[in-house]
Design a protein around this motif. Structure first.
Motif, PDB file in Angstrom:
ATOM      1  N   SER A 266      53.007 -79.518   7.667  1.00  0.00           N
ATOM      2  CA  SER A 266      51.566 -79.701   7.840  1.00  0.00           C
ATOM      3  C   SER A 266      51.277 -80.081   9.293  1.00  0.00           C
ATOM      4  O   SER A 266      52.080 -80.751   9.939  1.00  0.00           O
ATOM      5  N   VAL A 267      50.122 -79.665   9.758  1.00  0.00           N
ATOM      6  CA  VAL A 267      49.796 -79.883  11.168  1.00  0.00           C
ATOM      7  C   VAL A 267      48.580 -80.790  11.357  1.00  0.00           C
ATOM      8  O   VAL A 267      48.147 -81.019  12.485  1.00  0.00           O
ATOM      9  N   CYS A 268      48.013 -81.304  10.241  1.00  0.00           N
ATOM     10  CA  CYS A 268      46.844 -82.173  10.334  1.00  0.00           C
ATOM     11  C   CYS A 268      46.812 -83.050   9.086  1.00  0.00           C
ATOM     12  O   CYS A 268      47.765 -83.073   8.304  1.00  0.00           O
ATOM     13  N   THR A 269      45.719 -83.781   8.886  1.00  0.00           N
ATOM     14  CA  THR A 269      45.622 -84.671   7.734  1.00  0.00           C
ATOM     15  C   THR A 269      45.478 -83.898   6.431  1.00  0.00           C
ATOM     16  O   THR A 269      45.736 -84.444   5.354  1.00  0.00           O
ATOM     17  N   HIS A 270      45.049 -82.659   6.484  1.00  0.00           N
ATOM     18  CA  HIS A 270      44.987 -81.800   5.305  1.00  0.00           C
ATOM     19  C   HIS A 270      46.340 -81.110   5.105  1.00  0.00           C
ATOM     20  O   HIS A 270      47.119 -80.942   6.042  1.00  0.00           O
ATOM     21  N   THR A 271      46.592 -80.705   3.859  1.00  0.00           N
ATOM     22  CA  THR A 271      47.832 -79.983   3.566  1.00  0.00           C
ATOM     23  C   THR A 271      47.849 -78.619   4.252  1.00  0.00           C
ATOM     24  O   THR A 271      48.902 -78.154   4.719  1.00  0.00           O
ATOM     25  N   TYR A 272      46.670 -77.986   4.333  1.00  0.00           N
ATOM     26  CA  TYR A 272      46.555 -76.659   4.944  1.00  0.00           C
ATOM     27  C   TYR A 272      45.528 -76.704   6.078  1.00  0.00           C
ATOM     28  O   TYR A 272      44.607 -77.508   6.044  1.00  0.00           O
ATOM     29  N   PRO A 273      45.722 -75.841   7.084  1.00  0.00           N
ATOM     30  CA  PRO A 273      46.776 -74.829   7.214  1.00  0.00           C
ATOM     31  C   PRO A 273      48.137 -75.474   7.449  1.00  0.00           C
ATOM     32  O   PRO A 273      48.223 -76.607   7.935  1.00  0.00           O
ATOM     33  N   CYS A 274      49.183 -74.735   7.064  1.00  0.00           N
ATOM     34  CA  CYS A 274      50.534 -75.258   7.254  1.00  0.00           C
ATOM     35  C   CYS A 274      51.469 -74.138   7.677  1.00  0.00           C
ATOM     36  O   CYS A 274      51.156 -72.953   7.537  1.00  0.00           O
ATOM     37  N   ILE A 275      52.603 -74.546   8.205  1.00  0.00           N
ATOM     38  CA  ILE A 275      53.652 -73.617   8.602  1.00  0.00           C
ATOM     39  C   ILE A 275      54.693 -73.562   7.495  1.00  0.00           C
ATOM     40  O   ILE A 275      55.148 -74.597   7.011  1.00  0.00           O
ATOM     41  N   MET A 276      55.045 -72.365   7.066  1.00  0.00           N
ATOM     42  CA  MET A 276      56.135 -72.165   6.121  1.00  0.00           C
ATOM     43  C   MET A 276      57.315 -71.595   6.896  1.00  0.00           C
ATOM     44  O   MET A 276      57.233 -70.470   7.416  1.00  0.00           O
ATOM     45  N   ALA A 277      58.373 -72.364   6.983  1.00  0.00           N
ATOM     46  CA  ALA A 277      59.553 -71.961   7.756  1.00  0.00           C
ATOM     47  C   ALA A 277      60.728 -71.714   6.831  1.00  0.00           C
ATOM     48  O   ALA A 277      60.778 -72.227   5.704  1.00  0.00           O
ATOM     49  N   LEU A 278      61.676 -70.920   7.303  1.00  0.00           N
ATOM     50  CA  LEU A 278      62.887 -70.596   6.544  1.00  0.00           C
ATOM     51  C   LEU A 278      64.090 -71.165   7.279  1.00  0.00           C
ATOM     52  O   LEU A 278      64.354 -70.809   8.425  1.00  0.00           O
ATOM     53  N   LEU A 279      64.821 -72.039   6.597  1.00  0.00           N
ATOM     54  CA  LEU A 279      66.018 -72.666   7.180  1.00  0.00           C
ATOM     55  C   LEU A 279      67.266 -71.980   6.648  1.00  0.00           C
ATOM     56  O   LEU A 279      67.326 -71.596   5.471  1.00  0.00           O
ATOM     57  N   PRO A 280      68.297 -71.816   7.479  1.00  0.00           N
ATOM     58  CA  PRO A 280      69.555 -71.208   7.006  1.00  0.00           C
ATOM     59  C   PRO A 280      70.341 -72.199   6.151  1.00  0.00           C
ATOM     60  O   PRO A 280      70.414 -73.387   6.461  1.00  0.00           O
ATOM     61  N   LEU A 281      70.936 -71.674   5.063  1.00  0.00           N
ATOM     62  CA  LEU A 281      71.724 -72.533   4.176  1.00  0.00           C
ATOM     63  C   LEU A 281      73.216 -72.217   4.234  1.00  0.00           C
ATOM     64  O   LEU A 281      74.020 -72.989   3.711  1.00  0.00           O
ATOM     65  N   ASP A 282      73.598 -71.091   4.827  1.00  0.00           N
ATOM     66  CA  ASP A 282      75.011 -70.748   4.887  1.00  0.00           C
ATOM     67  C   ASP A 282      75.351 -70.210   6.283  1.00  0.00           C
ATOM     68  O   ASP A 282      74.461 -69.982   7.117  1.00  0.00           O
ATOM     69  N   GLU A 283      76.619 -70.010   6.522  1.00  0.00           N
ATOM     70  CA  GLU A 283      77.060 -69.578   7.842  1.00  0.00           C
ATOM     71  C   GLU A 283      76.553 -68.187   8.209  1.00  0.00           C
ATOM     72  O   GLU A 283      76.128 -67.969   9.355  1.00  0.00           O
ATOM     73  N   PRO A 284      76.554 -67.200   7.272  1.00  0.00           N
ATOM     74  CA  PRO A 284      75.980 -65.894   7.638  1.00  0.00           C
ATOM     75  C   PRO A 284      74.517 -65.990   8.082  1.00  0.00           C
ATOM     76  O   PRO A 284      74.106 -65.280   8.997  1.00  0.00           O
ATOM     77  N   ALA A 285      73.752 -66.884   7.449  1.00  0.00           N
ATOM     78  CA  ALA A 285      72.351 -67.044   7.854  1.00  0.00           C
ATOM     79  C   ALA A 285      72.259 -67.625   9.258  1.00  0.00           C
ATOM     80  O   ALA A 285      71.433 -67.187  10.077  1.00  0.00           O
ATOM     81  N   ARG A 286      73.106 -68.620   9.557  1.00  0.00           N
ATOM     82  CA  ARG A 286      73.077 -69.219  10.889  1.00  0.00           C
ATOM     83  C   ARG A 286      73.478 -68.192  11.957  1.00  0.00           C
ATOM     84  O   ARG A 286      72.894 -68.138  13.042  1.00  0.00           O
ATOM     85  N   GLU A 287      74.486 -67.382  11.649  1.00  0.00           N
ATOM     86  CA  GLU A 287      74.894 -66.353  12.600  1.00  0.00           C
ATOM     87  C   GLU A 287      73.777 -65.322  12.811  1.00  0.00           C
ATOM     88  O   GLU A 287      73.543 -64.874  13.934  1.00  0.00           O
ATOM     89  N   LEU A 288      73.111 -64.979  11.721  1.00  0.00           N
ATOM     90  CA  LEU A 288      72.023 -64.010  11.829  1.00  0.00           C
ATOM     91  C   LEU A 288      70.894 -64.552  12.685  1.00  0.00           C
ATOM     92  O   LEU A 288      70.357 -63.855  13.553  1.00  0.00           O
TER      93      LEU A 288
END
Length: 304
Positions: A266-288
C-alpha cells in the motif's frame, strides 16, 4: 450514575431523521419497480423490509420502539434497498454513525497513483499497480518482460484488468500458468482468490452502475463465469507458491517453471491503489529475475 450521551428527545430526533431517509430510499425503489413485469423478487414494502432486514421496523415507524437500529441492521437495510455507496452513507449519517471509508478520488487518487508509479519503478521484482476494482494502472518493465506483454497503453482500456490478464487466451499469462496439472490448480486457486478480493473490495459498490457494467464485461471473457460464483479457495499456506509460471530465461532462452509469491504494497492510508509484486520462491525464479534485469536491450526486445 453516568448519564446517557444522547437524551431520549435527541435520540427521537435522530431516529426520525433515519426513518425519513429510509422511507425516501424505499419509496424511490418502489417507484422504480412499479411498472416492472412480474415476477419481481422485491416489492419494497414496509412489511417486506421488516421481514427481510429489520424486524422492528414497523414498531419504529409507529413509535412503539425508540431503539436506534445497530450499524449491522442498517447494513442489512441498505443491502435490501440496493443502496449505492452514497445512499448507504446517507443512512449511516442520518443515524449519526460514521460513514464507510470510500476509495480515493480526484487529486488524492492521482497523487497516490503517481507516488506508487515512482515506487514501483524502484522495485527489483515484477510488479503492477492496481486500483480497488483491480484495474491495472501500470506495470514495470520486469513484469512486462516476465509475461512478454505488449506495452500497457497498446491494450484496449477494457483489457487493462487483472481478470483479462488471467483469462484471455490472446495474452500469454494463462498459457504460461497452466502448463501442467499442478500449475493449473495453482492458477485456479489464484483466480478464485482474485474474484473474492474483487467482490470484497467493492461490496459497497455492488449496486453502482459501473460495478454491474464491469461484471458484465468480465462475464464476456472466456470462461470466467464458471469461477465467478464458486466458494473462494483458502489462502495459500505460508511458503507455498501463489503462482507457478513457465518462463523463458532472457539470456539463455531456456524454458523452465518458476515459483512466485504475491505481495501487496500500500502506498497511502487507504488499501488502494496498491502495488502487487511477485517475489521469487526458488532458485530458477531468482536466476530468471536476474536474467530479466541484465539481458541486453536488443535481446529483450526480440523476446517480447
Amino acid at each position: 450514575m453516568a448519564r446517557s450521551e444522547t437524551s431520549p428527545a435527541k435520540r427521537s430526533d435522530v431516529l426520525r431523521d433515519l426513518l425519513e431517509e429510509i422511507e425516501v430510499q424505499r419509496l424511490k425503489k418502489q417507484e422504480e419497480v412499479r411498472d416492472c413485469p412480474l415476477p419481481r423478487l422485491k416489492r419494497f414494502t414496509q412489511q417486506e423490509l421488516a421481514d427481510e432486514a429489520c424486524p422492528t421496523y414497523k414498531n419504529l415507524l409507529v413509535g412503539r420502539s425508540l431503539r436506534m437500529p445497530s450499524r449491522q441492521t442498517l447494513t442489512r437495510i441498505a443491502n435490501y434497498l440496493e443502496c449505492s455507496s452514497t445512499q448507504r452513507n446517507n443512512l449511516l449519517l442520518a443515524a449519526r454513525y460514521l460513514p464507510e471509508n470510500l476509495e480515493l478520488e480526484g487529486d488524492a487518487l492521482q497523487l497516490a497513483l503517481e507516488q506508487a508509479r515512482h515506487l514501483m519503478c524502484t522495485l527489483p521484482y515484477p510488479a503492477m499497480l492496481v486500483t480497488h476494482s483491480l484495474h491495472v494502472e501500470a506495470f514495470n518493465e520486469l513484469f512486462q518482460r516476465l509475461f512478454e506483454l505488449p506495452p500497457l497503453n497498446t491494450l484496449p482500456h477494457t483489457q487493462r484488468h487483472v481478470f483479462s490478464f488471467f483469462f484471455r487466451h490472446d495474452l500469454p499469462m494463462r498459457e504460461r500458468s497452466t502448463f501442467n496439472d499442478e500449475a493449473t490448480l495453482v492458477w485456479q486457486a489464484g483466480v478464485s482468490r482474485s474474484i473474492h478480493l474483487f467482490k470484497h473490495n467493492n461490496r459497497l459498490y455492488q449496486f453502482e452502475p459501473w460495478y454491474q457494467e464491469l461484471v458484465e464485461q468480465f462475464c464476456a471473457i472466456a470462461d470466467i463465469r464458471q469461477y465467478w460464483d464458486r466458494t473462494p479457495a483458502l489462502p495459500a499456506k505460508q511458503g507455498a507458491p501463489s503462482k507457478l509460471i513457465l518462463s523463458r530465461n532472457a539470456l539463455t532462452e531456456d524454458w523452465q517453471p518458476i515459483q512466485l509469491q504475491h505481495i501487496r504494497i500500500s502506498v497511502c492510508t487507504h488499501t488502494y491503489p496498491c502495488i502487487m509484486a511477485l517475489l521469487p520462491l526458488d532458485e530458477p525464479a531468482r536466476e530468471l529475475f536476474t536474467s530479466l534485469g541484465t539481458a541486453p536491450a536488443a535481446e529483450l526486445m526480440r523476446l517480447v
